[in-house]
Design a protein around this motif. Structure first.
Motif, PDB file in Angstrom:
ATOM      1  N   ARG A  70      -5.944  -8.322  11.589  1.00 33.72           N
ATOM      2  CA  ARG A  70      -5.964  -9.457  10.657  1.00 33.72           C
ATOM      3  C   ARG A  70      -6.810 -10.613  11.191  1.00 33.72           C
ATOM      4  N   SER A  71      -6.848 -10.781  12.501  1.00 35.91           N
ATOM      5  CA  SER A  71      -7.515 -11.971  13.020  1.00 35.91           C
ATOM      6  C   SER A  71      -8.700 -11.646  13.935  1.00 35.91           C
ATOM      7  N   ASN A  72      -8.432 -10.888  15.015  1.00 37.25           N
ATOM      8  CA  ASN A  72      -9.485 -10.733  16.015  1.00 37.25           C
ATOM      9  C   ASN A  72     -10.732 -10.027  15.476  1.00 37.25           C
ATOM     10  N   ASP A  73     -10.493  -8.907  14.740  1.00 37.25           N
ATOM     11  CA  ASP A  73     -11.645  -8.182  14.242  1.00 37.25           C
ATOM     12  C   ASP A  73     -12.447  -9.052  13.289  1.00 37.25           C
ATOM     13  N   ALA A  74     -11.705  -9.809  12.497  1.00 40.39           N
ATOM     14  CA  ALA A  74     -12.361 -10.695  11.553  1.00 40.39           C
ATOM     15  C   ALA A  74     -13.205 -11.706  12.314  1.00 40.39           C
ATOM     16  N   ALA A  75     -12.644 -12.199  13.407  1.00 42.73           N
ATOM     17  CA  ALA A  75     -13.370 -13.178  14.209  1.00 42.73           C
ATOM     18  C   ALA A  75     -14.657 -12.553  14.745  1.00 42.73           C
ATOM     19  N   ARG A  76     -14.524 -11.268  15.167  1.00 43.90           N
ATOM     20  CA  ARG A  76     -15.705 -10.600  15.690  1.00 43.90           C
ATOM     21  C   ARG A  76     -16.776 -10.474  14.606  1.00 43.90           C
ATOM     22  N   GLN A  77     -16.303 -10.128  13.400  1.00 41.15           N
ATOM     23  CA  GLN A  77     -17.251  -9.982  12.306  1.00 41.15           C
ATOM     24  C   GLN A  77     -17.829 -11.339  11.899  1.00 41.15           C
TER      25      GLN A  77
ATOM     26  N   ARG B 266     -11.036 -10.393   3.800  1.00 34.47           N
ATOM     27  CA  ARG B 266      -9.955 -10.608   4.781  1.00 34.47           C
ATOM     28  C   ARG B 266      -8.607 -10.205   4.177  1.00 34.47           C
ATOM     29  N   ALA B 267      -8.398 -10.591   2.902  1.00 33.76           N
ATOM     30  CA  ALA B 267      -7.130 -10.224   2.256  1.00 33.76           C
ATOM     31  C   ALA B 267      -7.020  -8.704   2.159  1.00 33.76           C
ATOM     32  N   GLY B 268      -8.175  -8.074   1.834  1.00 40.54           N
ATOM     33  CA  GLY B 268      -8.184  -6.618   1.736  1.00 40.54           C
ATOM     34  C   GLY B 268      -7.865  -5.964   3.075  1.00 40.54           C
ATOM     35  N   LEU B 269      -8.450  -6.526   4.140  1.00 40.23           N
ATOM     36  CA  LEU B 269      -8.197  -5.984   5.479  1.00 40.23           C
ATOM     37  C   LEU B 269      -6.726  -6.153   5.859  1.00 40.23           C
ATOM     38  N   ALA B 270      -6.197  -7.342   5.522  1.00 42.42           N
ATOM     39  CA  ALA B 270      -4.786  -7.609   5.847  1.00 42.42           C
ATOM     40  C   ALA B 270      -3.883  -6.644   5.086  1.00 42.42           C
ATOM     41  N   ARG B 271      -4.279  -6.365   3.837  1.00 35.14           N
ATOM     42  CA  ARG B 271      -3.485  -5.451   3.011  1.00 35.14           C
ATOM     43  C   ARG B 271      -3.487  -4.043   3.640  1.00 35.14           C
ATOM     44  N   LEU B 272      -4.654  -3.676   4.147  1.00 34.83           N
ATOM     45  CA  LEU B 272      -4.756  -2.356   4.773  1.00 34.83           C
ATOM     46  C   LEU B 272      -4.027  -2.311   6.113  1.00 34.83           C
ATOM     47  N   ALA B 273      -3.979  -3.466   6.796  1.00 31.48           N
ATOM     48  CA  ALA B 273      -3.340  -3.494   8.117  1.00 31.48           C
ATOM     49  C   ALA B 273      -1.813  -3.605   8.003  1.00 31.48           C
TER      50      ALA B 273
ATOM     51  N   LEU C  81       0.804  -1.211   0.000  1.00 28.16           N
ATOM     52  CA  LEU C  81       0.000   0.000   0.000  1.00 28.16           C
ATOM     53  C   LEU C  81       0.847   1.275   0.000  1.00 28.16           C
ATOM     54  N   LEU C  82       2.051   1.193   0.560  1.00 33.31           N
ATOM     55  CA  LEU C  82       2.901   2.381   0.655  1.00 33.31           C
ATOM     56  C   LEU C  82       3.998   2.409  -0.395  1.00 33.31           C
ATOM     57  N   ARG C  83       4.048   1.354  -1.215  1.00 32.10           N
ATOM     58  CA  ARG C  83       5.198   1.190  -2.109  1.00 32.10           C
ATOM     59  C   ARG C  83       5.390   2.365  -3.059  1.00 32.10           C
ATOM     60  N   SER C  84       4.285   2.854  -3.621  1.00 29.22           N
ATOM     61  CA  SER C  84       4.434   3.925  -4.609  1.00 29.22           C
ATOM     62  C   SER C  84       4.594   5.280  -3.945  1.00 29.22           C
ATOM     63  N   TRP C  85       4.428   5.293  -2.629  1.00 24.87           N
ATOM     64  CA  TRP C  85       4.388   6.591  -1.961  1.00 24.87           C
ATOM     65  C   TRP C  85       5.684   6.945  -1.247  1.00 24.87           C
ATOM     66  N   LEU C  86       6.352   5.934  -0.719  1.00 24.03           N
ATOM     67  CA  LEU C  86       7.531   6.223   0.084  1.00 24.03           C
ATOM     68  C   LEU C  86       8.800   6.070  -0.748  1.00 24.03           C
TER      69      LEU C  86
ATOM     70  N   ALA D 187     -23.382   0.191  12.747  1.00 29.85           N
ATOM     71  CA  ALA D 187     -22.081   0.390  13.405  1.00 29.85           C
ATOM     72  C   ALA D 187     -21.122   1.115  12.461  1.00 29.85           C
ATOM     73  N   ASP D 188     -20.126   1.771  13.033  1.00 29.40           N
ATOM     74  CA  ASP D 188     -19.133   2.465  12.199  1.00 29.40           C
ATOM     75  C   ASP D 188     -18.336   1.446  11.390  1.00 29.40           C
ATOM     76  N   VAL D 189     -18.117   1.766  10.148  1.00 27.47           N
ATOM     77  CA  VAL D 189     -17.265   0.926   9.298  1.00 27.47           C
ATOM     78  C   VAL D 189     -16.121   1.807   8.844  1.00 27.47           C
ATOM     79  N   ARG D 190     -14.911   1.387   9.123  1.00 25.75           N
ATOM     80  CA  ARG D 190     -13.794   2.218   8.670  1.00 25.75           C
ATOM     81  C   ARG D 190     -12.603   1.345   8.332  1.00 25.75           C
ATOM     82  N   ALA D 191     -11.696   1.947   7.615  1.00 27.56           N
ATOM     83  CA  ALA D 191     -10.520   1.191   7.167  1.00 27.56           C
ATOM     84  C   ALA D 191      -9.594   0.936   8.334  1.00 27.56           C
ATOM     85  N   PRO D 192      -9.019  -0.242   8.402  1.00 29.96           N
ATOM     86  CA  PRO D 192      -8.012  -0.481   9.430  1.00 29.96           C
ATOM     87  C   PRO D 192      -6.665   0.087   8.980  1.00 29.96           C
TER      88      PRO D 192
END
Lengths: 236, 625
Positions: free
Chosen positions: B262-269, B486-493, B173-178, B420-425
């Motif tokens: 990557r794991s706990n929030d997913a488990a909650r969802q 999940r992959a998307g969330l992991a990518r964001l995390a 996610l940061l590759r093109s930016w940093l 509930a609030d939905v936001r990017a991790p």
């Protein structure tokens, strides 16, 4: 003749917070060029403090100190260092050799600060070491030498710059009698060659070898061979 | 002798002096090289372009709705590159790197003081035989200069390695930016600061020995630092331990937060919708034709997907909605009993994100409505808001049935539900909660949208081909799979974990510096207590008691460091939480683990001093002075 050293009403007080310790009081003293003076007295009477003042290692709290007729009170740290380098040779009781430097480098140190070239430094350091019988130890380090040998190196360092004044603080204090006698003999030879010597000593045998004896007690001179009424005299 | 010859000779002497004190010199050079080598790449991180949007086309939301968008729809779209969270994270990392450099400067100061204390007698002796203050300053400056050159060489080597590691481990996610491009700030902090500390401190520390009263120094049996200097070094060591502990705790909390993402929030969802977080898949589709035709397309597509075997639920939303990123603007809402500064204001406003969602979108995500309901296929001019928006009703008005308007002159939408609030991790997330309003996508059908397909109990892979076929059959202009949520969330995390790793490296560097500082203080302490230890030994003290007394002093240093670190760690965690709101400030396991690591390091440092203490020979020590 201008005295080499002249102290007028010199005193020294050490302060540690509110506690003040008077180490020297009202010292009036003149030492002529080429004179051999022994300073004696019990422990804590101010002998070493007096020698530190004479060697410009410390400043008096009061009074005047004239060296070669020049007042030393206003000298900057750099000027004091220059005078120590050119006019004074030190021999300490605990030798004070730099452990990381070789014997040769230790002896050459005053010459380095005197701006002497490296080759010349080596030559003169070798001469001084030869004089004290340590030429074959020039490449060794202080830790490899005995106490007597270390003190002889210290004597070589003191004389390498040919200073007119030698200050020796208990030079035999850490030595056995044989080594002590050898060092005293070296000092006597230097005196014979013209250097003034001020030597602090506990040992009455060595004090007796000097031209003049001064006794300190509780920071005051209580006996001086050259004081009025004393019979001592300067003699080589 | 020419000036050049003289300088060369003095440089040779300085080199020999450094060679004699090689342990100290190596420690100093290492402190500078490590801190600078890590700080330089971190301060070289600069934006070189936008971070790719989480969802393709997100930057063109207004264009997506061409010819048919709700009045007042915002044109500002938050992408991670514009998000203050990312910039704040970078600045935080810089702050921590600067802290590491400051600790390195403290180490340099402590080592220089220690070196000056050890050489006090030697310097006094040099002064006694004729070296004036200027000469002592010059000699020390030359030594420091030579040492500085060595340190800078080491620093450059470490910077190359850490720079390459930073570059290689950057998350996608940061590759093109940093970009690792050192600027003035990087050179000033990474290179100049620690070197300057050495060049300034070394001569200043040596000068007193040559200028002040020489006699007592020459008469002393050993070179030791004055008590005030020892206290200063002790304080520096405590500061280093506190900084190391704070950074360790910060890094631990960050890594734990990224792991939870990557794991706990997913488990909650998953608890709400068993298939969503792990197996729900995401597709980006482009709809054909004008607005009415696009609405028909989305309706038909959802119908087809719902009928597919193995699909538990499916819905559609404007790009980025699933991570809470979308257009942002000013919203007006009715709130009859709301008050502003004690004055009743039946109409209020707030800044909020607005999204378009299809029927059943939140159910597909596994986010159950908190109040009311979510949107249905027949809904028009209704809206769903999130919990952050609900807070604006001040708890005195039920938002269900109230109206919301986008902008000053748009249409009113009746609120039918609260979710509930939905936001990017991750570090690209918005800072704090973000109010959001969701309008019916079938009323304002966009050109492209995200399709979310929950496959129930079966793996997504089993229905992938069928979903692709259904999208194509519905008449999509284009369809591209975007992987699982999940992959998307992991990518964001991932950036969060990367930041945690970088902090861990910084903490390691500071810990290494603290090891230096603590051991130097402990050894100096032993040197100062030489005579005392000898007396204890002579009186029959057991060696274990001597070991215990040395270790106890080390323990006090750690405890003092820990006391400071608790506040430091809370500050660090609080700062980090601003960029990663889901991060917990208190985590007993992280705090205890970090403290255990620091204690272990302090123990190693104290053991060096223990060795020195056990080496004290009573006969020699008692004969001194």
């Amino acid at each position: 003749m201008t005295p080499l050293i002249r102290l007028e009403g010199v005193g020294k007080v050490f302060r540690d917070g509110s506690l003040a310790t008077r180490a020297l009081s009202d010292i009036d003293l003149e030492i002529a060029p080429g004179e051999y003076v022994a300073v004696a007295g019990p422990s804590g009477c101010g002998k070493t403090t007096l020698l530190s003042l004479l060697g410009l290692l410390d400043r008096p709290s009061q009074g005047t100190y004239l060296l070669h007729g020049r007042a030393t009170a206003q000298l900057s740290a750099g000027e004091r260092a220059r005078i120590r380098n050119r006019q004074i040779g030190f021999i300490f009781q605990s030798f004070n050799l730099i452990g990381d430097l070789s014997v040769g480098d230790n002896v050459a140190l005053p010459l380095k600060y005197g701006g002497v070239r490296r080759g010349e430094r080596r030559r003169r350091a070798a001469e001084a070491l030869d004089r004290v019988g340590m030429i074959d130890r020039a490449e060794q380090f202080p830790a490899q030498l005995s106490g007597g040998q270390q003190q002889r190196v210290a004597v070589a360092r003191a004389i390498v710059g040919r200073p007119p004044l030698l200050l020796a603080d208990e030079p035999t204090g850490n030595l056995d009698s044989a080594n002590g006698a050898a060092v005293i003999e070296l000092i006597r030879e230097l005196h014979v060659e013209g250097a003034a010597v001020v030597m602090v000593t506990h040992d009455p045998r060595y004090a007796g070898l000097a031209d003049r004896e001064i006794h300190l007690f509780d920071g005051r001179i209580v006996h001086d061979d050259r004081a009025p009424g004393s019979e001592g005299d300067v003699a080589h | 002798m020419s000036r050049t010859e003289l300088l060369l000779q003095e440089l040779r002497d300085a080199g020999r002096a450094l060679g004699r004190a090689r342990r100290h010199a190596a420690a100093l050079a290492l402190a500078i090289a490590i801190s600078g080598g890590i700080a330089l790449p971190i301060f070289s991180i600069r934006p070189a372009g936008d971070i790719p949007p989480v969802a393709a086309g997100q930057g063109q939301v207004r264009r997506l709705l061409v010819g048919h968008w709700p009045a007042g729809w915002g044109t500002t779209v938050e992408t991670p590159a514009q998000n203050a969270g990312v910039l704040a994270s970078r600045d935080l990392l810089r702050t921590f790197a600067a802290l590491a450099v400051a600790m390195a400067c403290a180490t340099v100061a402590a080592l220089v003081l220690s070196s000056a204390a050890a050489r006090r007698r030697e310097v006094a002796l040099r002064a006694a035989v004729g070296a004036g203050p200027t000469k002592v300053l010059w000699e020390t400056a030359l030594e420091a200069g030579l040492l500085g050159v060595m340190a800078v060489c080491g620093l450059a080597a470490i910077a190359l390695v850490t720079g390459a590691a930073t570059s290689a481990t950057r998350p996608e996610l940061l590759r093109s930016w940093l970009l690792l491009r050192p600027g003035v700030a990087a050179l000033a902090v990474g290179l100049v600061a620690p070197t300057l500390a050495l060049l300034l401190f070394a001569p200043l520390a040596a000068l007193p020995a040559a200028s002040w009263r020489l006699a007592p120094t020459l008469a002393a049996a050993h070179s030791t630092a004055p008590p005030a200097e020892g206290s200063l070094r002790h304080a520096l060591a405590i500061g280093q331990l506190a900084a190391a502990l704070s950074l360790l705790i910060g890094a631990g909390l960050l890594l734990r937060a990224s792991e939870a993402r990557r794991s706990n929030d997913a488990a909650r969802q998953e608890a709400a919708s068993p298939a969503l977080a792990s197996r729900a898949s995401l597709w980006e589709v482009a709809a054909p034709g004008d607005a009415p035709r696009r609405a028909t397309f989305y309706g038909a597509l959802l119908q087809r997907l719902a009928n597919l075997p193995g699909v538990g639920a499916a819905s559609v939303a404007s790009p980025g909605t699933w991570v809470g990123q979308g257009a942002e603007g000013s919203l007006v809402f009715t709130c009859p009993r709301c008050a502003n500064g004690g004055i009743g204001t039946p109409i209020a406003w707030t800044q909020a994100q607005h999204h378009l969602v299809g029927p059943g979108f939140f159910a597909t995500l596994g986010v159950a409505p908190v109040r009311g309901r979510e949107l249905s296929p027949q809904d028009a001019h209704v809206a769903v808001i999130n919990r952050s928006f609900e807070a604006h009703f001040q708890g005195v008005v039920d938002p269900i049935g109230q109206f919301v308007r986008i902008g000053a002159t748009g249409d009113w939408y009746r609120i039918v539900g609260v979710v509930a609030d939905v936001r990017a991790p991750g570090i690209g997330a918005s800072l704090g909660m973000q109010p959001a309003v969701y309008l019916p996508l079938l009323e304002y059908a966009p050109l492209t949208a995200d399709v979310v397909v929950s496959s129930g109990a079966r793996p997504a892979g089993g229905t992938q081909a069928a979903v692709q076929a259904a999208i194509a059959e519905a008449g999509a202009l284009r369809a591209a799979p975007r992987g699982t949520l999940r992959a998307g969330l992991a990518r964001l995390a991932a950036p969060l974990a990367w930041l945690g790793g970088a902090m861990l490296a910084l903490a390691g560097a500071v810990l290494l510096l603290a090891l230096h500082g603590v051991s130097a203080v402990a050894i100096d302490d032993v040197r100062r207590r030489r005579r005392e230890l000898a007396v204890r030994s002579a009186l029959g003290a057991d060696p274990l008691r001597i070991v215990a007394s040395v270790l106890a002093r080390g323990l006090w240093t750690v405890l003092a460091g820990a006391a400071w670190a608790t506040e430091g760690a809370i500050l660090v965690a609080w700062l980090l939480q601003r960029t990663s709101p889901a991060m917990r400030v208190f985590d007993v396991r992280i705090y205890a683990g970090a403290l255990a690591i620091v204690c272990a390091v302090a123990l190693v440092a104290s053991l060096i001093a223990v060795r020195a203490a056990l080496g004290v020979e009573p006969r020699e020590a008692l004969a001194e002075d």
